[in-house]
Scaffold this active site. Structure first.
Site, PDB file in Angstrom:
ATOM      1  N   SER A 172       0.828  -1.202   0.000  1.00  0.00           N
ATOM      2  CA  SER A 172       0.000   0.000   0.000  1.00  0.00           C
ATOM      3  C   SER A 172       0.869   1.262   0.000  1.00  0.00           C
ATOM      4  O   SER A 172       1.605   1.508  -0.951  1.00  0.00           O
ATOM      5  CB  SER A 172      -0.968  -0.034   1.188  1.00  0.00           C
ATOM      6  OG  SER A 172      -1.974   0.938   1.051  1.00  0.00           O
ATOM      7  N   ASP A 265     -10.136  -3.628  -4.923  1.00  0.00           N
ATOM      8  CA  ASP A 265      -9.290  -2.630  -4.283  1.00  0.00           C
ATOM      9  C   ASP A 265      -9.385  -1.324  -5.061  1.00  0.00           C
ATOM     10  O   ASP A 265      -9.216  -1.326  -6.288  1.00  0.00           O
ATOM     11  CB  ASP A 265      -7.842  -3.140  -4.290  1.00  0.00           C
ATOM     12  CG  ASP A 265      -6.851  -2.224  -3.582  1.00  0.00           C
ATOM     13  OD1 ASP A 265      -7.252  -1.140  -3.116  1.00  0.00           O
ATOM     14  OD2 ASP A 265      -5.660  -2.596  -3.517  1.00  0.00           O
ATOM     15  N   HIS A 295      -7.796  -5.311  -0.460  1.00  0.00           N
ATOM     16  CA  HIS A 295      -6.546  -4.575  -0.297  1.00  0.00           C
ATOM     17  C   HIS A 295      -5.554  -5.165   0.702  1.00  0.00           C
ATOM     18  O   HIS A 295      -4.404  -5.382   0.332  1.00  0.00           O
ATOM     19  CB  HIS A 295      -6.864  -3.128   0.073  1.00  0.00           C
ATOM     20  CG  HIS A 295      -5.656  -2.253   0.198  1.00  0.00           C
ATOM     21  ND1 HIS A 295      -4.989  -1.737  -0.906  1.00  0.00           N
ATOM     22  CD2 HIS A 295      -4.994  -1.805   1.282  1.00  0.00           C
ATOM     23  CE1 HIS A 295      -3.973  -1.016  -0.493  1.00  0.00           C
ATOM     24  NE2 HIS A 295      -3.951  -1.030   0.822  1.00  0.00           N
TER      25      HIS A 295
END
Length: 322
Positions: A172, A265, A295
């Site tokens: 991320s 996501d 995610h």
């Protein structure tokens, strides 16, 4: 599994992708209500509390030590994970940057993840506790991470690492940092060996179609991404800086890349776009879209079989490229 599918409700199919049944069950019963925004403090404590709940059981053969890097804004705490079979000299290493929207995440939240990365990746893992927003907005945390990469290379012999086998990776926001470091250090005497990007955040300047498709109800939500962006950037025009949005940067000559992208996501499409951009620049790329996952799948790989398979695949790719 049939009872999980029953309790999870009718299959969720979006854009030709079917959500993994166990993930769907978890989303239905354990996710926050759509649109939930907590304080920075509560978000951070939640990351630290929940980050290791569904990871692999702690691997006892991995040794942990504290280490500190001197960054432009002061000391940067790090932790080094070493599997028992790691050579004492010229070992491969992975510099890991945790996720959390540049505002949360820590050495604690990803400790079991890093331990497992070291064990299955057969390498040392150096986790970096870079400074977070909003106390330290862009680009302070990025500079911490660049300093950490430089220090690992400079001190590689003392640490027992091969400076030519230093991989970088993160999930991320950590994937965002990874891509930036790869671009910023492509011309270093010992550039990164490979960049491992899990569900990376790559473009703060615009929202792709996947932001609308998966705007809420899949753990990471559009409103949360907007909140993270507002906390991180000093001013709106920072979003156009490649050190914030590496998708906008020059990728010619960067190290080979592995992109591990989740289907459900908001960041899905920018991950796919980055893979395309790297390929167009002649960079070696392996990109895999895990259509049924959401995610944060790196943090649930100890408990969700589909995420576990993705983790195993990623480790095989890392070992092959180290």
């Amino acid at each position: 599994m049939p009872i999980i599918e029953f309790l999870g409700g009718p299959p969720r199919i979006v854009d030709g992708q079917r959500l993994d049944p166990l993930i769907q069950f978890m989303v239905r019963y354990f996710a926050d209500p759509p649109g939930t925004l907590d304080s920075v403090e509560k978000t951070r404590s939640g990351f630290d509390l929940q980050g290791n709940w569904l990871t692999h059981p702690p691997e006892p053969g991995v040794r942990l030590q504290s280490w500190t890097v001197q960054g432009p804004a002061g000391p940067v705490p790090c932790e080094i994970y070493r599997p028992a079979a790691l050579p004492a000299r010229d070992a491969p290493a992975l510099l890991f940057f945790h996720g959390g929207g540049h505002a949360a995440g820590s050495l604690v939240s990803h400790r079991d993840v890093c331990r497992q990365l070291a064990h299955e990746g057969q390498c040392a893992v150096v986790a970096v506790d870079y400074r977070l927003a909003p106390e330290h907005r862009f680009p302070v945390g990025i500079h911490d991470c660049l300093a950490a990469f430089d220090a690992v290379v400079a001190q590689s012999r003392e640490l027992g690492f091969d400076p030519r086998r230093i991989a970088i990776g993160g999930d991320s926001a950590g994937g965002n940092i990874t891509a930036v470091v790869a671009q910023q250090r492509r011309s270093a005497p010992c550039p990164p060996r490979v960049q491992m990007l899990w569900v990376p955040w790559l473009d703060m300047s615009r929202q792709s179609r996947s932001y609308e498709l998966f705007s809420e109800g899949y753990f990471l939500e559009k409103v949360k991404m907007e909140w993270y962006t507002d906390l991180y950037l000093r001013r709106p025009e920072d979003a156009l800086d490649p050190m914030a949005s590496p998708l906008l940067g020059d990728v010619r000559g960067v190290c080979p890349a592995v992109l591990l992208i989740a289907g459900f996501d908001p960041l899905r499409d920018e991950g796919l776009a980055y893979a395309d951009k790297l390929r167009a620049a002649g960079v070696s790329v392996y990109a895999r879209l895990f259509e049924g996952l959401v995610h944060p799948f790196l943090n649930v790989a100890g408990s969700v079989p589909a995420a576990r398979a993705a983790f195993t695949e990623a480790m095989a790719l890392l070992r092959a490229r180290h």
